[in-house]
Write a protein that holds these residues in place. Structure first.
Motif, mmCIF file in Angstrom:
data_model
loop_
_atom_site.group_PDB
_atom_site.id
_atom_site.type_symbol
_atom_site.label_atom_id
_atom_site.label_comp_id
_atom_site.label_asym_id
_atom_site.label_seq_id
_atom_site.Cartn_x
_atom_site.Cartn_y
_atom_site.Cartn_z
ATOM 1 N N TYR A 2 39.688 -42.631 -45.447
ATOM 2 C CA TYR A 2 39.823 -41.173 -45.392
ATOM 3 C C TYR A 2 38.807 -40.521 -44.454
ATOM 4 C CZ TYR A 2 35.926 -40.788 -48.725
ATOM 5 O OH TYR A 2 34.701 -40.868 -49.321
ATOM 6 N N ILE A 3 37.627 -41.088 -44.313
ATOM 7 C CA ILE A 3 36.640 -40.515 -43.386
ATOM 8 C C ILE A 3 37.122 -40.682 -41.949
ATOM 9 C CG2 ILE A 3 34.290 -40.757 -42.465
ATOM 10 C CD1 ILE A 3 33.371 -41.439 -45.310
ATOM 11 N N THR A 4 37.653 -41.838 -41.618
ATOM 12 C CA THR A 4 38.188 -42.080 -40.274
ATOM 13 C C THR A 4 39.326 -41.111 -39.977
ATOM 14 O OG1 THR A 4 37.627 -44.422 -40.471
ATOM 15 C CG2 THR A 4 39.179 -43.814 -38.736
ATOM 16 N N LEU A 5 40.238 -40.982 -40.909
ATOM 17 C CA LEU A 5 41.391 -40.089 -40.715
ATOM 18 C C LEU A 5 40.961 -38.632 -40.600
ATOM 19 C CD1 LEU A 5 43.864 -41.789 -43.211
ATOM 20 C CD2 LEU A 5 43.839 -41.981 -40.709
ATOM 21 N N PHE A 6 39.986 -38.236 -41.434
ATOM 22 C CA PHE A 6 39.481 -36.859 -41.375
ATOM 23 C C PHE A 6 38.836 -36.591 -40.021
ATOM 24 C CE2 PHE A 6 36.141 -33.680 -41.841
ATOM 25 C CZ PHE A 6 36.846 -32.641 -42.423
ATOM 26 N N TYR A 7 37.997 -37.520 -39.568
ATOM 27 C CA TYR A 7 37.323 -37.343 -38.285
ATOM 28 C C TYR A 7 38.334 -37.214 -37.151
ATOM 29 C CZ TYR A 7 34.461 -37.864 -34.210
ATOM 30 O OH TYR A 7 33.878 -37.631 -32.999
ATOM 31 N N ILE A 8 39.316 -38.078 -37.127
ATOM 32 C CA ILE A 8 40.308 -38.066 -36.052
ATOM 33 C C ILE A 8 41.049 -36.728 -36.009
ATOM 34 C CG2 ILE A 8 42.530 -39.084 -35.338
ATOM 35 C CD1 ILE A 8 41.326 -41.811 -36.251
ATOM 36 N N SER A 9 41.372 -36.183 -37.165
ATOM 37 C CA SER A 9 42.145 -34.939 -37.181
ATOM 38 C C SER A 9 41.283 -33.682 -37.040
ATOM 39 C CB SER A 9 42.987 -34.864 -38.453
ATOM 40 O OG SER A 9 42.167 -34.879 -39.591
ATOM 41 N N HIS A 10 39.959 -33.808 -37.145
ATOM 42 C CA HIS A 10 39.090 -32.621 -37.090
ATOM 43 C C HIS A 10 37.938 -32.743 -36.087
ATOM 44 C CE1 HIS A 10 41.035 -32.259 -41.048
ATOM 45 N NE2 HIS A 10 40.965 -30.966 -40.818
ATOM 46 N N VAL A 11 38.082 -33.566 -35.078
ATOM 47 C CA VAL A 11 36.977 -33.848 -34.159
ATOM 48 C C VAL A 11 36.409 -32.571 -33.534
ATOM 49 C CG1 VAL A 11 38.468 -34.333 -32.162
ATOM 50 C CG2 VAL A 11 36.166 -35.299 -32.262
ATOM 51 N N ARG A 12 37.264 -31.631 -33.153
ATOM 52 C CA ARG A 12 36.785 -30.414 -32.487
ATOM 53 C C ARG A 12 36.007 -29.520 -33.455
ATOM 54 N NH1 ARG A 12 38.689 -29.661 -27.558
ATOM 55 N NH2 ARG A 12 38.680 -27.402 -27.632
ATOM 56 N N LYS A 13 36.453 -29.442 -34.685
ATOM 57 C CA LYS A 13 35.756 -28.616 -35.689
ATOM 58 C C LYS A 13 34.422 -29.264 -36.069
ATOM 59 C CE LYS A 13 39.185 -25.836 -35.604
ATOM 60 N NZ LYS A 13 39.105 -24.750 -34.653
ATOM 61 N N ILE A 14 34.416 -30.592 -36.139
ATOM 62 C CA ILE A 14 33.173 -31.307 -36.436
ATOM 63 C C ILE A 14 32.163 -31.082 -35.310
ATOM 64 C CG2 ILE A 14 32.163 -33.619 -36.701
ATOM 65 C CD1 ILE A 14 34.810 -34.402 -38.146
ATOM 66 N N ALA A 15 32.648 -31.013 -34.069
ATOM 67 C CA ALA A 15 31.754 -30.748 -32.933
ATOM 68 C C ALA A 15 31.120 -29.371 -33.068
ATOM 69 C CB ALA A 15 32.518 -30.867 -31.621
ATOM 70 N N HIS A 16 31.926 -28.366 -33.408
ATOM 71 C CA HIS A 16 31.388 -27.015 -33.628
ATOM 72 C C HIS A 16 30.307 -27.050 -34.703
ATOM 73 C CE1 HIS A 16 33.695 -23.762 -31.602
ATOM 74 N NE2 HIS A 16 34.609 -24.710 -31.449
ATOM 75 N N PHE A 17 30.635 -27.663 -35.829
ATOM 76 C CA PHE A 17 29.713 -27.738 -36.957
ATOM 77 C C PHE A 17 28.411 -28.420 -36.557
ATOM 78 C CE2 PHE A 17 27.984 -29.683 -40.780
ATOM 79 C CZ PHE A 17 28.101 -28.671 -41.728
ATOM 80 N N THR A 18 28.526 -29.546 -35.858
ATOM 81 C CA THR A 18 27.360 -30.345 -35.489
ATOM 82 C C THR A 18 26.454 -29.613 -34.505
ATOM 83 O OG1 THR A 18 28.644 -32.352 -35.856
ATOM 84 C CG2 THR A 18 26.618 -32.577 -34.576
ATOM 85 N N GLU A 19 27.035 -28.963 -33.506
ATOM 86 C CA GLU A 19 26.228 -28.214 -32.533
ATOM 87 C C GLU A 19 25.369 -27.170 -33.235
ATOM 88 O OE1 GLU A 19 29.099 -28.106 -28.566
ATOM 89 O OE2 GLU A 19 29.357 -26.572 -30.116
#
Length: 153
Positions: free
Chosen positions: A49-66
């Motif tokens: 589920y972490i792999t699948l979540f990351y793949i589908s939300h990579v752009r949002k995770i980038a926003h969050f991480t920045e």
């Protein structure tokens, strides 16, 4: 001064990414996605589920991480500058919202559009970075106090 300079560089990095046209932006996201996906699928597997979540939300995770990194740097800078009154934190949080709104505003002119959802994600990242840094600072203070107490006995 170092933390102010780091803050400026982080903001320039964030805002320069917002200036990318849609094709460039998606290309960058795709490169990050491929790199991190390789690691996640190797460690966790394709169907985790972490792999699948990351793949589908990579752009949002980038926003969050920045913005999480920005929150960490600004909070550490405030601690070092002894700006730890509650008003400093309120100002810092307000600054993060303004930075996120500017970020989305820039995206309007890069042809990517803007999103209130992204402002919320950015603010959440900033708040997470702030809280993580506060927790780390508290742990450091507690450890120092415990060492000081040990020396007294």
């Amino acid at each position: 001064i170092i933390f102010y300079i780091l803050t400026i560089f982080i903001l320039l990095f964030i805002w320069s990414n917002s200036m990318d046209d849609p094709v460039t932006s998606y290309s960058k996201s795709d490169k990050v996605l491929k790199f991190v996906s390789k690691i996640l699928t190797h460690v966790l597997g394709n169907d985790h589920y972490i792999t699948l979540f990351y793949i589908s939300h990579v752009r949002k995770i980038a926003h969050f991480t920045e913005y999480m990194v920005l929150g960490c740097v600004m909070t550490a800078g405030m601690k070092i500058a002894d700006k730890t009154k509650i008003q400093h934190f309120y100002n810092s949080l307000s600054f993060s919202v303004i930075a996120a709104v500017i970020d989305e505003y820039i995206q309007i002119y890069s042809g990517r559009g803007s999103s209130i959802k992204d402002v919320i994600i950015d603010f959440s990242g900033y708040l997470t970075g702030t809280m993580l840094t506060v927790i780390i600072i508290c742990i450091i203070i507690i450890v120092k106090m415990m060492k000081k107490d040990d020396r007294q006995y």
